[in-house]
Structure formats: C-alpha cells, structure tokens
Design an enzyme around this catalytic site. Structure first.
Site, PDB file in Angstrom:
ATOM      1  CD1 TRP A 316      -3.003   1.440   0.827  1.00  0.00           C
ATOM      2  CD2 TRP A 316      -1.428   2.436   2.075  1.00  0.00           C
ATOM      3  NE1 TRP A 316      -3.463   2.700   1.159  1.00  0.00           N
ATOM      4  CE2 TRP A 316      -2.519   3.331   1.921  1.00  0.00           C
ATOM      5  CE3 TRP A 316      -0.325   2.844   2.814  1.00  0.00           C
ATOM      6  CZ2 TRP A 316      -2.524   4.602   2.484  1.00  0.00           C
ATOM      7  CZ3 TRP A 316      -0.329   4.116   3.383  1.00  0.00           C
ATOM      8  CH2 TRP A 316      -1.421   4.968   3.218  1.00  0.00           C
ATOM      9  CG  HIS A 317       3.368   2.388   3.270  1.00  0.00           C
ATOM     10  ND1 HIS A 317       2.672   1.419   3.972  1.00  0.00           N
ATOM     11  CD2 HIS A 317       3.418   3.473   4.077  1.00  0.00           C
ATOM     12  CE1 HIS A 317       2.325   1.904   5.146  1.00  0.00           C
ATOM     13  NE2 HIS A 317       2.747   3.140   5.244  1.00  0.00           N
ATOM     14  N   GLY A 318       3.713   1.825  -1.408  1.00  0.00           N
ATOM     15  CA  GLY A 318       4.348   2.211  -2.665  1.00  0.00           C
ATOM     16  C   GLY A 318       4.643   1.035  -3.557  1.00  0.00           C
ATOM     17  CG  PHE A 467       3.103   6.662   0.563  1.00  0.00           C
ATOM     18  CD1 PHE A 467       4.064   6.101  -0.243  1.00  0.00           C
ATOM     19  CD2 PHE A 467       3.489   7.225   1.752  1.00  0.00           C
ATOM     20  CE1 PHE A 467       5.397   6.076   0.130  1.00  0.00           C
ATOM     21  CE2 PHE A 467       4.823   7.202   2.164  1.00  0.00           C
ATOM     22  CZ  PHE A 467       5.773   6.621   1.336  1.00  0.00           C
TER      23      PHE A 467
END
Length: 467
Positions: A316-318, A467
């Site tokens: 999810w963060h990248g 993000f």
C-alpha cells in the site's frame, strides 16, 4: 496545493473559512466540496475527474447495496464496488511496477505507461471502500445525498495524506455538526503544532539525513545518524500532517480520528503499530485481517493471515520491493513476539525491550527509504560495519555538530515529555491563565517562523504524498 505553502496559509484557507462561516448551514457542505475540489484541482487538474468518478461509484454502489440488502444482489454490488476501487488504485499506482517486473523476470520489453500517481488515491480509495463495506455490514447508514458523500471523500484536510477517516466516524457530522469557539481554537492550536512539526523539525531533519547519507566518505556512525534522522523525519512529517488535518477538520466541525500516539515509546512492535498510523492499522485489521479469520484460526492459517496483511500494508505504501520487504520485515517481528519475544522481554528490564523496538524501527525506515532493494541493503551494510568504512570521521563530526540541536528536539518531541509538563502546569489555575493568554502569541511566533521558511524556500512536500 500544500498545507505548508503561503498560498494555502494566507489565501486559500482564510477565504474558505470566511465563506464557510458566512453561509447558512445547509450550504456549508457545498462550500467545503467546492473548496476541496479547487484544492485538489490546483495540483491535479486531470485526476480531479478520477476522484469525482470514485465518488460517483461509491455513491451508486452504496444506494444499490442498501436497496438490495435483503437479497444476494447486495453482495454482488459490494464486490463490484471493491473491484472498481481496487482496479483504479492498481492501474494508476502499480501498472509500471508489474510491467517492469515482468520485463525483468521474463526478458520482455513492454513499454512502461509512465502514469503520474494521483495524489491521495491510496487514502480516498480506502475511504470509499470502507463506506461501501460498512453500508453492506450495516455499520454505517447509506448516504442518499451525493453532495454529502462527495464532501466526505474529497474533504481537503484529510484528502492528501490521511488520516483514513471512515464514513461511520463523520456520518452524523455531515448532517449535524457543532461549531464553537472552543472547537475552532483547538483546531488552530493543532494545526499550528502540526505545521511546526512538518516545516521546522521534519524538513530540517530531512536535510541533515541527506547530508549524512551523501557524505564523501561514509562512516558507520554517520549511517546510523542518517537512520535516526530519517526515522524522526518520517514521524514528524506524517504526524505533523495528521495534526494539521485533525486541526483543520475541527475548525470545520469534524472530529477526525487520531493517527499517532507517540509510537517511539513502545515496548513491542505490536504496540508500535497500535500507535503508528493508527487509521491504516485499524483499516487493515477490520477489513482484511479479521475477515480472513484473524487469530481465531489454526497456526499455519494465522501465519498466512499475518504475512498477507503485512505484505499488503507494505505494498500500500508504494510500488517498490522495498515497501514489500518493509511490510514483511514487520510480519517477522510480530510473529516472533507472539511466539517467544514477549515472554523473554517480560523477564528482563524494560530498557531492553525499548532498545529492541527503537533499533528495529530505525532499521525498518532505512529499508523504507532505500533506493531500491540494493540501495537499502547497501545502507544497512555500511551501518553494520561492512566494507572498509571508518567507524567515525571528521565529516561525521561536522554534520553531527550542525544537527545535534534539532536531533535533540526531535528525540524529546517524539516522547510525551512536553505534553506531560504542559498538563502539569495547567493543573495550576494561575499558571493555566498565563498559558491561555500567551498561547496566541506563541502561535503567532510559530506562524512567523514557518512563513520565513516558506519565503526562504526551505520546505518540501509531505513524504506521504507519493503514497
């Protein structure tokens, strides 16, 4: 548009507040929606349509789920809403990641799409997903007004980098919210503290982190100082944004959820994640982990659940393997804590558990901030004495001399020291009056200092914008 900019602070926000408080209550959501769309359009003209499309999808799916609540079609529409939301997020955020990995693994030569990442898509996608899921579960009422639902999704205070505000949290306030001097005053205080954390502390720490990271002759201590600086920078950057978002929300009558609670004082990684980015952790817990069975399953299944949740948390963060590795890194420690570390630390002084947590977190943010997997491991290699790098050198001493003060501020500020002192002082009635009188002067001084940073150009975008 950035919160940390002169345009936002001295033009956009005052105009929005003035218009908002002038119009009757029935028009306030409309004013907020128009202001939020203008805020987003300023930085993402084309992708404003994508966000509006997400609002339309959530609105229609919510109505259909509600209308078909007593039959199986309700679940079909829920699945449809999830597919639409996840597909948009996957296409814009992860297309090039998958294409580049296919090219690397299979020797293919597919062209990358080169899509710009829509700002805030990870946040508003999760918000719309929580809305349709909660409507399906009966945990939130369906919203029959498109203006209200779109206001919730597009609300500019939390649109860009969270916290992830669930619809059920603000459902009532979209229709009935209270405006008061106390709420507005609290909002201003929280916003000012947040912008100070971001501009004065986080950006300064980021500059020193870059200095330690790019030394002409890297040293072991220099890389550890880089790791500490980057860990504190990420905390003050993101918690500062959350403070600003919560403060702005309160000015407009909304009570957003807390997102940070001094995570660096934790005694375990599990506790750290109960204090860090709390809105994301609770989102994955309630919409992924528990539906998968949580910890009420067999041991192999529980391990699978943990790995899946933390793989998704990292991803999810990248769109990079460093983020996936970062998520799985935490899965390993959370599993180890459940099996034996918690029992071990219960038998020894708490200082050891705190050192374990801090060391684990600092290493994690080196992985998080690494320039790819090779870059992250290269940084860790130097940190742990690999190669012929010196333990200490004059360049390290030079940068430490310049950064010592802000490092001390960051370390003290990451613990509830100032908060506890202030609470004790306010317990005295006379001192509390002095604090209340001096608080506006203190806020004005912070804003003047922040404005000086704006004019100097020594501020940077929020890290979580990507993000």
């Amino acid at each position: 548009m950035l919160f940390s900019s002169i345009g936002f602070l001295y033009v956009f926000l005052p105009i929005t507040l003035a218009v908002y408080f002038i119009v009757p209550f029935r028009f306030k959501n409309f004013v907020l929606l128009i202001a939020s769309l203008a805020f987003y359009f300023y930085g993402e003209p084309i992708y404003t349509l994508l966000m509006l499309g997400t609002c339309v999808s959530a609105y229609i799916h919510g109505l259909l789920i509600h209308a078909c609540r007593r039959n199986k079609a309700s679940k079909v529409f829920l699945i449809s809403s999830i597919i639409v939301g996840v597909s948009a997020l996957g296409f814009f955020k992860y297309s090039d990641f998958f294409i580049s990995n296919i090219n690397n693994f299979f020797g293919a030569d597919f062209s990358l799409l080169g899509l710009a990442l829509p700002i805030g898509i990870s946040f508003y996608t999760f918000q719309t997903l929580s809305y349709t899921i909660d409507v399906y579960r009966g945990d939130a009422p369906v919203q029959k007004s498109f203006i209200r639902l779109a206001t919730y999704v597009a609300l500019f205070p939390q649109l860009i980098a969270g916290p992830i505000v669930r619809y059920s949290t603000v459902a009532n306030e979209l229709s009935h919210r209270t405006h008061s001097f106390e709420n507005f005053s609290y909002g201003v205080n929280r916003f000012v503290i947040g912008i100070a954390k971001k501009v004065i502390i986080a950006d300064t720490l980021g500059a020193f982190a870059s200095s330690f990271h790019t030394m002409s002759e890297p040293s072991v201590c220099g890389m550890w100082l880089y790791a500490i600086c980057i860990s504190l920078q990420i905390y003050f950057d993101f918690s500062g944004y959350s403070d600003m978002a919560i403060g702005l929300g309160r000015m407009f009558g909304f009570h957003f959820c807390e997102n940070f609670n001094y995570p660096y004082i934790s005694k375990s990684i599990a506790e750290f994640w109960r204090r860090w980015h709390m809105s994301l952790g609770s989102w994955f817990r309630d919409y992924v982990y528990i539906p998968m069975g949580g910890n009420r399953v067999s041991l192999p299944r529980w391990c699978f659940n943990i790995l899946t949740v933390w793989f998704l948390t990292g991803f999810w963060h990248g769109a990079d393997w460093t983020f996936i590795l970062w998520g799985l890194y935490f899965a390993v420690f959370l599993t180890a804590e459940k099996f034996f570390l918690n029992r071990l630390f219960a038998k020894i002084p708490s200082i050891f558990s705190r050192l374990y947590v801090i060391t684990t977190i600092v290493i994690s943010f080196v992985i998080f901030s690494g320039d790819g997997i090779s870059g992250a491991f290269g940084d860790l290699y130097v940190m742990f004495g690999g190669g012929n790098n010196p333990i200490w050198n004059s360049e390290t001493a030079y940068y430490l001399g310049g950064s010592a003060f802000i490092l001390a501020v960051g370390i003290i500020g990451a613990a509830p020291v100032a908060k506890n002192i202030l609470h004790r002082l306010k317990a005295n009635e006379k001192v509390n009056k002095i604090i209340n009188v001096s608080e506006p002067v203190f806020h004005a001084a912070i804003l003047l200092t922040v404005t000086a940073y704006f004019v100097d150009g020594s501020f940077s975008p929020f890290l979580y914008f990507r993000f």
